[in-house]
Design an enzyme around this catalytic site. Structure first.
Site, PDB file in Angstrom:
ATOM      1  N   THR A  14      36.619  26.506  47.273  1.00  0.00           N
ATOM      2  CA  THR A  14      36.251  27.328  46.120  1.00  0.00           C
ATOM      3  C   THR A  14      37.288  27.210  45.006  1.00  0.00           C
ATOM      4  O   THR A  14      36.948  26.988  43.847  1.00  0.00           O
ATOM      5  CB  THR A  14      36.175  28.805  46.583  1.00  0.00           C
ATOM      6  OG1 THR A  14      35.390  28.845  47.758  1.00  0.00           O
ATOM      7  CG2 THR A  14      35.578  29.680  45.527  1.00  0.00           C
ATOM      8  N   VAL A  15      38.554  27.361  45.351  1.00  0.00           N
ATOM      9  CA  VAL A  15      39.592  27.388  44.313  1.00  0.00           C
ATOM     10  C   VAL A  15      39.799  25.991  43.725  1.00  0.00           C
ATOM     11  O   VAL A  15      39.899  25.822  42.499  1.00  0.00           O
ATOM     12  CB  VAL A  15      40.921  27.956  44.875  1.00  0.00           C
ATOM     13  CG1 VAL A  15      41.970  28.032  43.779  1.00  0.00           C
ATOM     14  CG2 VAL A  15      40.697  29.329  45.504  1.00  0.00           C
ATOM     15  N   LYS A 107      49.646  31.762  50.251  1.00  0.00           N
ATOM     16  CA  LYS A 107      50.535  32.908  50.532  1.00  0.00           C
ATOM     17  C   LYS A 107      51.143  32.829  51.923  1.00  0.00           C
ATOM     18  O   LYS A 107      52.304  33.188  52.127  1.00  0.00           O
ATOM     19  CB  LYS A 107      49.774  34.217  50.343  1.00  0.00           C
ATOM     20  CG  LYS A 107      48.589  34.396  51.249  1.00  0.00           C
ATOM     21  CD  LYS A 107      47.383  34.933  50.526  1.00  0.00           C
ATOM     22  CE  LYS A 107      46.674  33.793  49.822  1.00  0.00           C
ATOM     23  NZ  LYS A 107      45.418  34.111  49.226  1.00  0.00           N
ATOM     24  N   GLU A 131      51.590  31.528  41.458  1.00  0.00           N
ATOM     25  CA  GLU A 131      50.881  32.676  40.860  1.00  0.00           C
ATOM     26  C   GLU A 131      49.578  32.998  41.599  1.00  0.00           C
ATOM     27  O   GLU A 131      49.235  34.171  41.803  1.00  0.00           O
ATOM     28  CB  GLU A 131      50.570  32.370  39.386  1.00  0.00           C
ATOM     29  CG  GLU A 131      49.908  33.500  38.643  1.00  0.00           C
ATOM     30  CD  GLU A 131      50.791  34.749  38.579  1.00  0.00           C
ATOM     31  OE1 GLU A 131      51.747  34.756  37.810  1.00  0.00           O
ATOM     32  OE2 GLU A 131      50.506  35.723  39.319  1.00  0.00           O
ATOM     33  N   VAL A 134      49.075  35.482  44.952  1.00  0.00           N
ATOM     34  CA  VAL A 134      49.135  36.951  44.992  1.00  0.00           C
ATOM     35  C   VAL A 134      48.119  37.557  44.025  1.00  0.00           C
ATOM     36  O   VAL A 134      48.188  37.325  42.818  1.00  0.00           O
ATOM     37  CB  VAL A 134      50.552  37.451  44.619  1.00  0.00           C
ATOM     38  CG1 VAL A 134      50.627  38.961  44.751  1.00  0.00           C
ATOM     39  CG2 VAL A 134      51.608  36.782  45.480  1.00  0.00           C
ATOM     40  N   GLY A 136      45.005  37.083  43.280  1.00  0.00           N
ATOM     41  CA  GLY A 136      44.045  36.232  42.572  1.00  0.00           C
ATOM     42  C   GLY A 136      44.311  36.091  41.088  1.00  0.00           C
ATOM     43  O   GLY A 136      45.328  35.524  40.676  1.00  0.00           O
ATOM     44  N   ILE A 138      45.112  38.243  38.807  1.00  0.00           N
ATOM     45  CA  ILE A 138      46.095  39.109  38.135  1.00  0.00           C
ATOM     46  C   ILE A 138      47.415  38.347  38.020  1.00  0.00           C
ATOM     47  O   ILE A 138      47.985  37.942  39.030  1.00  0.00           O
ATOM     48  CB  ILE A 138      46.333  40.416  38.937  1.00  0.00           C
ATOM     49  CG1 ILE A 138      45.022  41.191  39.132  1.00  0.00           C
ATOM     50  CG2 ILE A 138      47.376  41.277  38.249  1.00  0.00           C
ATOM     51  CD1 ILE A 138      45.174  42.456  39.981  1.00  0.00           C
ATOM     52  N   ASP A 203      47.143  39.293  55.399  1.00  0.00           N
ATOM     53  CA  ASP A 203      46.995  38.612  54.102  1.00  0.00           C
ATOM     54  C   ASP A 203      47.681  39.422  52.995  1.00  0.00           C
ATOM     55  O   ASP A 203      48.471  38.890  52.208  1.00  0.00           O
ATOM     56  CB  ASP A 203      45.493  38.446  53.815  1.00  0.00           C
ATOM     57  CG  ASP A 203      45.191  38.083  52.376  1.00  0.00           C
ATOM     58  OD1 ASP A 203      45.272  36.903  52.044  1.00  0.00           O
ATOM     59  OD2 ASP A 203      44.884  39.002  51.583  1.00  0.00           O
ATOM     60  N   LYS A 207      51.331  38.761  50.677  1.00  0.00           N
ATOM     61  CA  LYS A 207      51.436  38.909  49.219  1.00  0.00           C
ATOM     62  C   LYS A 207      52.557  39.883  48.867  1.00  0.00           C
ATOM     63  O   LYS A 207      53.337  39.654  47.934  1.00  0.00           O
ATOM     64  CB  LYS A 207      50.098  39.395  48.649  1.00  0.00           C
ATOM     65  CG  LYS A 207      48.965  38.389  48.845  1.00  0.00           C
ATOM     66  CD  LYS A 207      47.597  39.001  48.574  1.00  0.00           C
ATOM     67  CE  LYS A 207      46.472  38.011  48.858  1.00  0.00           C
ATOM     68  NZ  LYS A 207      45.137  38.617  48.863  1.00  0.00           N
TER      69      LYS A 207
HETATM   70  N1  HSE Z   1      40.798  37.592  51.653  1.00  0.00           N
HETATM   71  C1  HSE Z   1      41.527  37.984  50.494  1.00  0.00           C
HETATM   72  C2  HSE Z   1      40.939  39.259  49.928  1.00  0.00           C
HETATM   73  C3  HSE Z   1      41.543  36.946  49.402  1.00  0.00           C
HETATM   74  O1  HSE Z   1      39.953  39.759  50.451  1.00  0.00           O
HETATM   75  O2  HSE Z   1      41.490  39.774  48.986  1.00  0.00           O
HETATM   76  C4  HSE Z   1      42.508  35.855  49.709  1.00  0.00           C
HETATM   77  O3  HSE Z   1      43.810  36.337  49.799  1.00  0.00           O
END
Ligand code: HSE
Length: 428
Positions: A14-15, A107, A131, A134, A136, A138, A203, A207
């Site tokens: 995706t990214v 991350k 960047e 952490v 997305g 922001i 996750d 971050k």
């Molecule tokens: N799975 C994460 C979230 C996104 O739901 O924010 C990736 O870090």
């Protein structure tokens, strides 16, 4: 025309696809802003034949991301594969060793190996930036590193896992238990392949550890993050906390205290009318506090193609413009080793328990709290079922250690059904 900045992109999920789209669709804008074109020269992914809805024909293909990282026609290695170790780390190390700059959204890799990778980059004269790792879209790493460079940061807080915030807010609105909404989130594709990364707070913990490093000039210390997930949050807690004027969030807090660095990622109550309390669905929010700036609130999409690719491009554009920032805002060799705080910062707590309907039961609970010096601020008893009544207590500020003593003492009274639930109330 000035020399283009040449990207090699590893990972076309995706990214990665989002980054390719920005480079292709906004080429003129990027070139104007950077003063030079941004070009992709080579790409790598697990499956060459997958349909991604992007044109890749102009780019060289590498099956091996390490080979991509070492190519002579790549200036910036863009690592978007993910995973703490394995190919992502091998390729990032190879890129740095070859003197390439590295931009990553990874991350987990940085939470575990950030210090070593930053040191290696520094030695090689390469840039390593993150960047997109952490929150997305922001731009919080840049906010801390650049916008707040003149401040002493006093506290960093954040809701940085959109999936957990989706689950918690959806439980509240749908009046459904955790298990049902977890299943819904899975069907919607919101959960990571290993859902524990989301709901276990890992996750978001990664971050937080990265932000704490930038904020407090300490080496990344993911092992020092006290982690608790949302798996045990019940609909009763969500609804009764709301009734007392709070909402439950998976909240990260990092703070430098006289006792050391506090890093906590855990469910907390926050006032329902605060910015954090009003955060709905999969959105992220980061609250930064500094001297002299005061409090800053940043809110936006924490995941997804466009927002995360936007953050990747922020780092790419810095490199294109010749801005060469240290990974964690100061030279990695000058980062102090983090000393985890030995005891917690005092806080008020929300307690929920099922009290047996017997004379003197409530008095016993109040006595236990009094004996360990925990003072009651507010209390509410709800309607009885046949044999028990739910009781909520909000304490005055106390240390977690004293509260744990009280919880053990309450269990020993024999007037409770099950164990009491205790959730920290964060001053936001
Ligand atoms: N799975 C994460 C979230 C996104 O739901 O924010 C990736 O870090």
């Amino acid at each position: 025309m000035t020399t283009p900045l040449r990207l090699g992109i590893a990972g076309l999920g995706t990214v990665g696809a989002g980054v390719v789209k920005i480079v292709q669709r906004k080429a003129d804008l990027l070139a104007r802003r950077a003063g030079r074109p941004i070009a992709i020269t080579a790409v790598s992914a697990r499956n060459r034949d997958k349909e991604r809805g992007i044109r890749l024909g102009d780019y060289a293909w590498e099956d091996d991301p390490v080979a991509l990282a070492r190519r002579d026609d790549v200036d910036v290695f863009v690592e978007l594969m993910g995973g703490a170790d394995g190919p992502a780390k091998a390729a990032a190390e190879a890129a740095i060793a070859a003197g390439r700059d590295v931009v990553t959204a990874n991350k987990a890799m940085l939470a575990h190996h950030g210090q070593d990778l930053a040191l290696a980059a520094e030695k090689a004269g390469a840039v390593l930036r993150f960047e997109a790792a952490v929150a997305g879209g922001i731009p919080v790493v840049k906010a801390l590193t650049e916008g707040l460079a003149g401040n002493e940061v006093t506290r960093v807080m954040g809701v940085m896992n959109g999936t957990c915030n989706y689950i918690l807010t959806r439980m509240e609105h749908a009046h459904l238990p955790y298990e049902d909404i977890f299943e819904e989130a899975r069907k919607l594709g919101y959960l990571e392949a290993d859902p524990t990364l989301d709901v276990g707070g890992i996750d978001a913990g990664h971050k937080l550890a990265l932000l704490a490093s930038v904020a407090f000039g300490a080496q990344v210390d993911f092992a020092g993050v006290a982690l608790e997930g949302i798996e045990r949050i019940s609909i009763a807690d969500i609804e009764q906390a709301r009734d007392m004027g709070y909402r439950i969030k998976l909240l990260g807090v990092a703070q430098m205290t006289g006792r050391g660095l506090v890093q906590r990622m855990s469910p907390c109550l926050v006032p329902a009318d605060s910015p954090l309390g009003q955060l709905e669905g999969g959105t992220n929010m980061v609250v930064l506090e500094g001297d002299p700036v005061g409090q800053i609130v940043l809110r936006g999409a924490g995941a997804g193609e466009g927002p995360t690719a936007s953050a990747v491009m922020a780092d790419v554009m810095d490199i294109a413009r010749g801005t060469r920032l240290s990974t964690f805002g100061q030279p990695a060799s000058a980062l102090a080793q983090a000393t985890p705080a030995v005891s917690s910062v005092p806080a008020a707590f929300y307690l929920r328990m099922e009290l047996q309907d017997k004379p003197g039961a409530l008095a016993k609970i109040a006595t236990v709290l009094g004996e360990v010096g925990v003072s009651i601020d507010r209390m509410r008893q709800y309607q009885h079922t046949e044999a028990t009544a739910p009781v909520l207590i909000v304490t005055h500020k106390t240390r977690r250690e004293a509260l744990d003593q009280a919880l053990a003492g309450m269990d020993a009274t024999g007037v409770l059904e099950g164990h009491p639930v205790a959730i920290r109330i964060e001053d936001v």
